[in-house]
Each structure stands twice: as C-alpha cells, then as structure tokens.
Design a protein around this motif. Structure first.
Motif, PDB file in Angstrom:
ATOM      1  N   MET A  13       1.840   8.249  -0.335  1.00  0.00           N
ATOM      2  CA  MET A  13       1.950   7.793   0.888  1.00  0.00           C
ATOM      3  C   MET A  13       0.768   7.774   1.732  1.00  0.00           C
ATOM      4  O   MET A  13       0.858   6.817   2.574  1.00  0.00           O
ATOM      5  N   LEU A  14      -0.256   8.529   1.721  1.00  0.00           N
ATOM      6  CA  LEU A  14      -1.340   8.333   2.418  1.00  0.00           C
ATOM      7  C   LEU A  14      -2.333   7.030   2.001  1.00  0.00           C
ATOM      8  O   LEU A  14      -2.553   6.382   3.081  1.00  0.00           O
ATOM      9  N   PRO A  15      -2.183   6.468   0.917  1.00  0.00           N
ATOM     10  CA  PRO A  15      -2.865   5.121   1.121  1.00  0.00           C
ATOM     11  C   PRO A  15      -2.152   3.974   1.912  1.00  0.00           C
ATOM     12  O   PRO A  15      -2.781   3.290   2.462  1.00  0.00           O
ATOM     13  N   GLN A  16      -0.837   4.162   1.979  1.00  0.00           N
ATOM     14  CA  GLN A  16      -0.154   3.164   2.654  1.00  0.00           C
ATOM     15  C   GLN A  16      -0.336   3.516   4.362  1.00  0.00           C
ATOM     16  O   GLN A  16      -0.527   2.313   4.756  1.00  0.00           O
ATOM     17  N   LEU A  17      -0.423   4.508   4.541  1.00  0.00           N
ATOM     18  CA  LEU A  17      -0.805   4.978   5.862  1.00  0.00           C
ATOM     19  C   LEU A  17      -2.147   4.373   6.706  1.00  0.00           C
ATOM     20  O   LEU A  17      -2.296   4.052   7.535  1.00  0.00           O
ATOM     21  N   LEU A  18      -3.275   4.831   5.400  1.00  0.00           N
ATOM     22  CA  LEU A  18      -4.424   4.356   5.924  1.00  0.00           C
ATOM     23  C   LEU A  18      -4.548   2.726   5.988  1.00  0.00           C
ATOM     24  O   LEU A  18      -5.357   2.348   6.842  1.00  0.00           O
ATOM     25  N   LEU A  19      -3.726   1.958   5.406  1.00  0.00           N
ATOM     26  CA  LEU A  19      -3.571   0.503   5.674  1.00  0.00           C
ATOM     27  C   LEU A  19      -3.319   0.329   7.246  1.00  0.00           C
ATOM     28  O   LEU A  19      -3.755  -0.923   7.669  1.00  0.00           O
ATOM     29  N   LEU A  20      -2.583   1.121   7.816  1.00  0.00           N
ATOM     30  CA  LEU A  20      -2.158   0.781   9.213  1.00  0.00           C
ATOM     31  C   LEU A  20      -3.299   0.832  10.141  1.00  0.00           C
ATOM     32  O   LEU A  20      -3.500   0.285  11.119  1.00  0.00           O
ATOM     33  N   LEU A  21      -4.440   1.360   9.745  1.00  0.00           N
ATOM     34  CA  LEU A  21      -5.603   1.511  10.593  1.00  0.00           C
ATOM     35  C   LEU A  21      -6.531   0.410  10.484  1.00  0.00           C
ATOM     36  O   LEU A  21      -7.214   0.071  11.360  1.00  0.00           O
TER      37      LEU A  21
END
Length: 78
Positions: free
Chosen positions: A1-9
């Motif tokens: 999940m964290l890699p997907q959230l980092l894309l939002l930055l």
C-alpha cells in the motif's frame, strides 16, 4: 500500500497517470491540481467535456471552477 500512496506525492503522476488508489473521485483531485496550477483550458475540458452533462452544475464542479476562474482573474489583476 505504501508504494501506491507515495505515488500521490508526485503531481505529474496524479495528473497524467491517475493511480488506481484514487478510485472514482480521481477526476476531482485532478481538477483541484489543474485549478491550483492555473491550467484553465485543461480544467475546462476535464469538467465540461469529460464529465457527464448532468454534473456540470454540481457543487464540486462549480466550486473548483469558481476557484480556478477567480484565481485566474486575481493573477491577471496583478
């Protein structure tokens, strides 16, 4: 999940690749980013061409559009 959230930055990823994690509200996030960057033509296309006609007078669309056009006129006044 964290890699997907980092894309939002990354604005470019959100605007051009639209990560799946955003779900059905991805258009609204893209709209706010376009409005904030003053990209009125792209925003207009997103809100009034890509979105269904029955949503054009909805609160989210009016809010983003009013913010973007008010911001554009503020910038032009400077």
């Amino acid at each position: 999940m964290l890699p997907q959230l980092l894309l939002l930055l990354d604005r470019n990823v959100v605007l051009n690749e639209t990560p799946d994690i955003l779900g059905p509200g991805d258009w609204l996030i893209r709209a706010w980013l376009l409005a904030g960057e003053g990209r009125i033509d792209e925003l207009k296309h997103l809100l009034f061409v890509e979105r269904p006609a029955h949503t054009h007078d909805s609160v989210p669309i009016r809010t983003v559009w009013n913010y973007a056009t008010g911001r554009a006129s503020d910038t032009a006044a400077r």
